[in-house]
Design a protein around this motif. Structure first.
Motif, PDB file in Angstrom:
ATOM      1  N   MET A   1       0.942  -1.253   0.116  1.00  0.00           N
ATOM      2  CA  MET A   1      -0.084  -0.006  -0.025  1.00  0.00           C
ATOM      3  C   MET A   1       0.980   1.229   0.163  1.00  0.00           C
ATOM      4  N   ARG A   2       1.938   1.210   0.733  1.00  0.00           N
ATOM      5  CA  ARG A   2       2.770   2.458   0.741  1.00  0.00           C
ATOM      6  C   ARG A   2       3.361   2.761  -0.564  1.00  0.00           C
ATOM      7  N   SER A   3       3.811   1.644  -1.186  1.00  0.00           N
ATOM      8  CA  SER A   3       4.399   1.854  -2.550  1.00  0.00           C
ATOM      9  C   SER A   3       3.319   2.634  -3.469  1.00  0.00           C
ATOM     10  N   ASN A   4       1.935   2.067  -3.340  1.00  0.00           N
ATOM     11  CA  ASN A   4       0.978   2.487  -4.307  1.00  0.00           C
ATOM     12  C   ASN A   4       0.730   3.835  -3.913  1.00  0.00           C
ATOM     13  N   LEU A   5       0.681   4.217  -2.805  1.00  0.00           N
ATOM     14  CA  LEU A   5       0.548   5.640  -2.330  1.00  0.00           C
ATOM     15  C   LEU A   5       1.540   6.496  -2.757  1.00  0.00           C
ATOM     16  N   SER A   6       3.160   6.237  -2.652  1.00  0.00           N
ATOM     17  CA  SER A   6       3.983   6.820  -3.250  1.00  0.00           C
ATOM     18  C   SER A   6       4.058   6.976  -4.612  1.00  0.00           C
ATOM     19  N   GLN A   7       3.557   5.830  -5.361  1.00  0.00           N
ATOM     20  CA  GLN A   7       3.501   6.027  -6.775  1.00  0.00           C
ATOM     21  C   GLN A   7       2.004   7.031  -7.066  1.00  0.00           C
ATOM     22  N   ALA A   8       1.211   7.000  -6.332  1.00  0.00           N
ATOM     23  CA  ALA A   8      -0.079   8.031  -6.522  1.00  0.00           C
ATOM     24  C   ALA A   8       0.539   9.258  -6.341  1.00  0.00           C
ATOM     25  N   GLY A   9       1.121   9.483  -5.309  1.00  0.00           N
ATOM     26  CA  GLY A   9       1.824  10.914  -4.928  1.00  0.00           C
ATOM     27  C   GLY A   9       2.681  11.346  -5.965  1.00  0.00           C
ATOM     28  N   GLY A  10       3.727  10.523  -6.701  1.00  0.00           N
ATOM     29  CA  GLY A  10       4.321  10.936  -7.465  1.00  0.00           C
ATOM     30  C   GLY A  10       3.603  11.246  -8.957  1.00  0.00           C
ATOM     31  N   HIS A  11       2.566  10.457  -9.253  1.00  0.00           N
ATOM     32  CA  HIS A  11       1.746  10.900 -10.600  1.00  0.00           C
ATOM     33  C   HIS A  11       1.077  11.987 -10.307  1.00  0.00           C
ATOM     34  N   VAL A  12       0.583  12.220  -9.132  1.00  0.00           N
ATOM     35  CA  VAL A  12      -0.215  13.621  -9.010  1.00  0.00           C
ATOM     36  C   VAL A  12       0.810  14.667  -9.015  1.00  0.00           C
ATOM     37  N   LYS A  13       1.761  14.533  -8.330  1.00  0.00           N
ATOM     38  CA  LYS A  13       3.170  15.601  -8.476  1.00  0.00           C
ATOM     39  C   LYS A  13       3.210  15.970  -9.960  1.00  0.00           C
ATOM     40  N   GLN A  14       3.509  14.774 -10.680  1.00  0.00           N
ATOM     41  CA  GLN A  14       3.723  15.024 -12.329  1.00  0.00           C
ATOM     42  C   GLN A  14       2.615  15.648 -12.903  1.00  0.00           C
ATOM     43  N   ALA A  15       1.294  15.384 -12.347  1.00  0.00           N
ATOM     44  CA  ALA A  15       0.152  15.831 -13.135  1.00  0.00           C
ATOM     45  C   ALA A  15       0.136  17.448 -12.735  1.00  0.00           C
ATOM     46  N   ALA A  16       0.438  17.760 -11.594  1.00  0.00           N
ATOM     47  CA  ALA A  16       0.251  19.194 -11.103  1.00  0.00           C
ATOM     48  C   ALA A  16       1.495  20.054 -11.829  1.00  0.00           C
TER      49      ALA A  16
END
Length: 112
Positions: A1-16
């Motif tokens: 789950m942590r890795s998924n959250l980290s990946q989701a955070g990275g994608h959100v950061k890239q989207a921003a």
């Protein structure tokens, strides 16, 4: 789950980051369009002013031509009157005297 959250955070950061880049690009493009539009408006206004000045110059030239034509007609009329006076001096004197007498009568009748 942590890795998924980290990946989701990275994608959100890239989207921003991508959204910010897109907004900067759009703002830059809009600014360029405004500059081009402003230049076009100035050019159109300058062309309109030049056309107005040309029309005013043409109107002045036409007015001068009309005035010259009227002056020529006036000179022709004076020349014709002078020629008539030379040909018939007594008749011209009689007409001038009668016109003066009539004007004097009209002037005196307005005083009453």
């Amino acid at each position: 789950m942590r890795s998924n959250l980290s990946q989701a955070g990275g994608h959100v950061k890239q989207a921003a980051s991508d959204a910010g880049s897109a907004l900067r690009g759009a703002a830059s493009a809009a600014g360029e369009e405004l500059r081009v539009g402003k230049a076009n408006v100035k050019a159109d206004l300058a062309d309109g002013a030049l056309a107005g000045l040309a029309a005013a110059e043409n109107a002045g030239g036409a007015a001068r031509e009309q005035m010259d034509a009227l002056m020529d007609k006036g000179r022709d009329l004076v020349d014709s009157a002078a020629e008539l006076i030379r040909e018939r001096p007594l008749a011209s004197f009689g007409v001038a005297f009668a016109a003066g007498w009539i004007l004097a009568k009209l002037g005196r009748s307005g005083d009453k």
